[in-house]
Design an enzyme around this catalytic site. Structure first.
Site, short mmCIF file in Angstrom:
data_model
loop_
_atom_site.label_atom_id
_atom_site.label_comp_id
_atom_site.label_asym_id
_atom_site.label_seq_id
_atom_site.Cartn_x
_atom_site.Cartn_y
_atom_site.Cartn_z
N HIS A 35 1.77 -0.84 -5.94
CA HIS A 35 2.94 -1.01 -6.71
C HIS A 35 2.86 -0.95 -8.12
O HIS A 35 3.56 -0.37 -8.95
CB HIS A 35 3.48 -2.55 -6.44
N LYS A 100 6.41 -11.29 3.90
CA LYS A 100 6.66 -12.67 4.33
C LYS A 100 6.84 -13.32 3.05
O LYS A 100 6.19 -13.45 2.01
CB LYS A 100 5.16 -12.95 5.06
#
Lengths: 175, 280
Positions: A35, A100
């Protein structure tokens, strides 16, 4: 309900927080270090190794693939660490994320603004989830080791809608 | 004096790494099974069943239970009559790390250890965290834990005032669990350290985690049950989707402290509490 990638607006509209969904098609695995690199590339006006339009990114860093296996253990990592990078990716066409845990208020707003969706899947169930991956390949940043970018062909990969395109959050009523 | 060779240590550590990555200890599994029976929230119940399926696949097909194969922590009790004969390796740490390096390569486990600021991967999943204690005898007890960072990141320490009430401590623990929330893969195993110094209390909370699932009627048994009851009222549930089970077990470990303080630390393990133990 089964959905297919790349995601389009019509499909996204039907997804509501709390729904159990199965994803079929191509998704991309990328976590923290990848990222960070994506954002640097975008900042410099360089091309990303993946096309973000309608794409789903899965926050995953699998274990190495054993002999005669398609992929190793590959459950989700905690999503909130990606929150600082997510708005730029959404702005560039990203439509889905799988991870999550909770996202920040700001990310919920951005998901609503860009009509995207956040899915959660089962933490600590990497062996089970590996069964829904039919093909896996490292397509960028191999030097990052477990944090490289993966192209994953998934078949009925199980997820739950965590934040829908209307900004509804599955954890909202939770402490 | 009993001699233990480098090879024997390497073989043993590798075995423990393998056990911890592919199977859960019996007492941990038992806690999860009984939780599934108690759970009434349908999403949480469904995911607990997926967790069982995951454990089955992991064991049968030798796929790690979780992709975060952790930072390895090794707790050793070494008998004073044991002579560990170091030949090839210059330190015990080096020997243990060699075993971990071999295990993480051979069993296809993720190498997650990096330099802290540069973030350069060591490529071996080492160094490990080593804790040794010298005890009487000629045996070595080895307790190995794989600490995933989803739950490690929510560890907390608070220096209380000497006469803080237990309710204040409970509230702190509850706050820690709330903060961990869905991110750290609930339901949790919770270890609480009380006393010592700041560093000691964090260590105690880790040691308490090693006791997870065991039936120990210590002086803190009632308090542990009380904390568990309060945590399970939080309705966080499996994956944070709500339900009766937010934690499987709470264990407390204490140590005398200074008249001026009362350190308390909370360590949390995700449901996939992976550890292995052996005495050689």
């Amino acid at each position: 309900m089964e959905i297919f990638t790349p995601l389009n607006e019509k499909t996204i509209k039907t997804l509501k927080a709390g729904m159990w969904i199965e994803i079929t098609g191509k998704i991309f695995g990328a976590r923290d270090a990848a990222h960070k690199k994506f954002i640097e590339l975008i900042k410099n006006g360089d091309k990303l190794p993946i096309d973000l339009k309608g794409t789903i990114i899965y926050y995953v860093g699998p274990t190495p693939t054993a002999t005669n296996k398609i992929i190793g253990s590959c459950g989700p990592t905690t999503s909130h660490r990606m929150d600082i990078y997510t708005p730029v990716l959404l702005k560039n066409g990203l439509k889905g994320m799988i991870g999550k845990g909770k996202r920040t208020e700001n990310i919920i707003k951005e998901i609503k603004k860009f009509k995207a969706v956040y899915f959660i899947t089962f933490g600590g169930c990497g062996a089970y989830l590996s069964k829904f991956i039919k093909k896996s390949e490292i397509i960028a940043f191999p030097e990052l080791g477990p944090e490289a970018v993966y192209s994953l062909d998934v078949h009925k990969f199980p997820v739950i809608v965590g934040i829908d395109s209307y900004g509804k959050d599955i954890y909202n009523k939770r402490p | 004096m009993r001699k233990v060779s480098e090879d024997e240590i390497i073989k043993t550590i590798k075995l423990l790494v393998k056990q911890a990555n592919f199977t859960l200890k019996k007492e941990i599994k038992k806690k999860i099974i009984s939780a599934e029976k108690q759970e009434i929230n349908s999403d949480s119940k469904k995911i607990l069943k997926i967790i069982f399926k995951n454990l089955e696949i992991a064991q049968k097909e030798k796929i790690p239970i979780c992709q975060d194969t952790g930072m390895v922590e090794v707790f050793l009790k070494i008998g004073n009559n044991v002579h560990i004969n170091l030949k090839k390796y210059s330190s015990f740490q080096e020997l243990i790390d060699e075993a971990i390096t071999q295990a993480y390569t051979e069993f296809f486990l993720r190498k997650s250890i990096v330099s802290p600021i540069e973030r350069k991967n060591t490529g071996t999943n080492t160094p490990s965290i080593l804790w040794t204690e010298i005890v009487k005898g000629e045996k070595i007890n080895i307790f190995l834990i794989l600490k995933g960072f989803g739950s490690e990141n929510v560890t907390r320490l608070k220096m209380f005032n000497p006469f803080s009430r237990t309710e204040e401590i409970d509230n702190f623990i509850i706050e820690c669990v709330k903060k961990a929330g869905p991110n750290a893969c609930p339901p949790f195993f919770i270890g609480i350290g009380i006393g010592g110094t700041s560093d000691k209390t964090v260590f105690l909370s880790k040691q308490a985690l090693l006791n997870s699932g065991k039936t120990l009627k210590t002086e803190y048994f009632n308090w542990e049950e009380e904390i568990k009851r309060k945590v399970n009222k939080l309705n966080i549930g499996v994956c944070g989707l709500g339900g009766a089970i937010t934690c499987f077990d709470v264990k407390i470990k204490s140590f005398p402290t200074h008249i001026a303080g009362l350190p308390v630390s909370v360590s949390i393990s995700c449901w996939a509490h992976r550890m292995a133990e052996i005495t050689i």
